[in-house]
Each structure stands twice: as structure tokens, then as C-alpha cells.
Motif scaffolding. Structure first.
Motif: not given
Length: 241
Positions: A221-237
Motif C-alpha cells: 500500500q501507499f504510505e506517502y506521496l510527494t507533490v512537488e510543483s515540478h511534477g517528479h513525485f516520490s512514493f513510499c510503500l
């Protein structure tokens, strides 16, 4: 030279100029069509690449516990400290240094091929700038393809990993599947460029498709998602309970 001969020469010269102009127009049109064809072929190739990626529909259980974060530096602040960590794809070591500073890992393993001349400079930079961490046996360098190096670690070896390699569907999915057995039961799998692609260079990514398929097939499952304005997001599962 007679008047008639002179007139004929003038007419021939004019005709040659006219033909040259017409040929230039035809050449420009052909070049334009060739350029359009190249663009069309590139677009078709990118579309075929995207069409070849499996689309997965997630359930609420895969996302309901996810928190949004402003950037990946904040994500590092949320990750376990004093942990055994792998950064898969380290390039010039900028994010490696962020991991060291923000997470104080017990061990940080850098996995990268550093294959091109550009990235070989990156490896030299890491060895120079992080020499103290290497000497302290805190930083470990593993040069090679991620899909060949990661399987050499024991099962459950890592507390968490961060993936940032070539962003293709096939490679990312393979890396995720390998990491499934290489992180502990309470471990995390994180990564960069959770987006459709590089809009500047028109390069399609397969990270979104690979991550969602992995979550559905392997019960993560997703624990975190980042929402930077440049659009290159990170995820953590993390694993589903």
C-alpha cells in the motif's frame, strides 16, 4: 553574337533560375514532410511504449492510509532512522548525501552502474565527497546493474530502499519484485519519478504503471506521496497488514 542568340541565352538563364527555385521549394517540402514523418514515428513509438504497459486499478485499501508530503526531503524525514538502506540509482550522490544527513543510516548501500562517462564522474565525486563515510564503513558502493546487484543481498536485509534508476516499466517492476524479498517485513520501498514521463525530453516513464501493478499483485500500500510543483513525485510503500 546575334540578337536572337542573346535572347535565347537570356531565356535559358531565366528558365534555369526558375527550375532552381522550383527545386528548392520541392526540397523544402520534402524535408518538411520528412521532419513530420520523423515526429510522427517518434510519437507512435512513445504511444506503443505506453500501450505496452499494464494498467492496474487499485482498491481503496492500497491508498486509504497514504499521506501527502510537500517534497522528497520531507519524505526522508519520515523514513526510519539508524536503518540499513539502499539507494538504487545514485548518480552524483546528491540524494545520497541527503539520506546520510536526514536519516543517519546504520548502513547506506549505493547501487548504480555508473556506466556512461558522465556518470563515471558521478562515482568519482561520491568517492571524493563521501570518503569519510566510506572509511567509517557506513557507506558501501556496489557498481553494476540494479537487477543484477540487488539479488545478491540476503532476504530481509534492508529496512528500506529508494529506487531512482531508468524509470522504465520493465526495469522498475523487476526492481520492485526483487526488493519485495530484500526488505524486512516492516520495511519500506520508496522511489522517485512517480509520473508519466519527462515532458522536456518527451520520454515516457513506466514507474506509475509498475508501482500500481506491484501494489496490487504483491499486497503493498501507499504510505506517502510527494507533490512537488515540478511534477517528479516520490512514493513510499509498505506492506498491507
Amino acid at each position: 553574337m546575334s540578337v536572337i542568340a542573346f535572347i535565347l541565352l537570356v531565356l535559358i538563364a531565366v528558365a534555369m533560375v526558375f527550375v532552381a527555385i522550383r527545386l528548392r521549394k520541392i526540397e523544402r517540402r520534402l524535408k518538411g514532410e520528412s521532419s513530420k514523418n520523423r515526429v510522427a514515428r517518434r510519437v507512435a513509438a512513445r504511444k506503443a511504449k505506453k500501450d505496452g504497459m499494464e494498467i492496474t486499478d487499485l482498491d481503496l485499501r492500497h491508498t486509504e492510509n497514504c499521506k501527502l508530503l510537500p517534497n522528497r526531503e520531507m519524505l526522508l524525514n519520515m523514513m526510519p532512522k539508524d536503518a540499513v538502506v539502499a539507494e538504487v540509482g545514485s548518480a552524483f550522490g546528491d540524494f545520497s548525501n541527503e539520506i546520510l544527513q536526514r536519516c543517519a543510516p546504520k548502513q547506506l548501500h549505493l547501487v548504480d552502474s555508473w556506466a556512461s562517462e558522465r556518470y563515471q564522474i558521478g562515482l568519482k565525486t561520491i568517492k571524493k565527497n563521501l570518503a569519510d563515510e566510506i572509511s567509517a564503513d557506513r557507506l558501501h558502493i556496489h557498481q553494476g546493474l540494479s537487477t543484477e546487484v540487488l539479488p545478491t543481498f540476503e532476504g530481509g536485509f534492508f529496512d528500506w530502499v529508494y529506487i531512482d534508476t531508468n524509470h522504465s516499466y520493465e526495469t522498475t517492476l523487476e526492481e520492485l519484485l526483487i526488493c519485495d524479498s530484500k526488505v524486512s517485513e516492516t520495511g519500506r520501498i520508496a522511489g522517485h519519478d512517480f509520473c508519466t514521463g519527462n515532458v522536456i525530453d518527451a520520454v515516457p516513464y513506466g514507474v506509475v504503471e509498475a508501482v500500481t501493478k506491484f501494489c496490487k499483485d504483491r499486497n503493498w500500500q501507499f504510505e506517502y506521496l510527494t507533490v512537488e510543483s515540478h511534477g517528479h513525485f516520490s512514493f513510499c510503500l509498505r506492506r498491507l497488514g
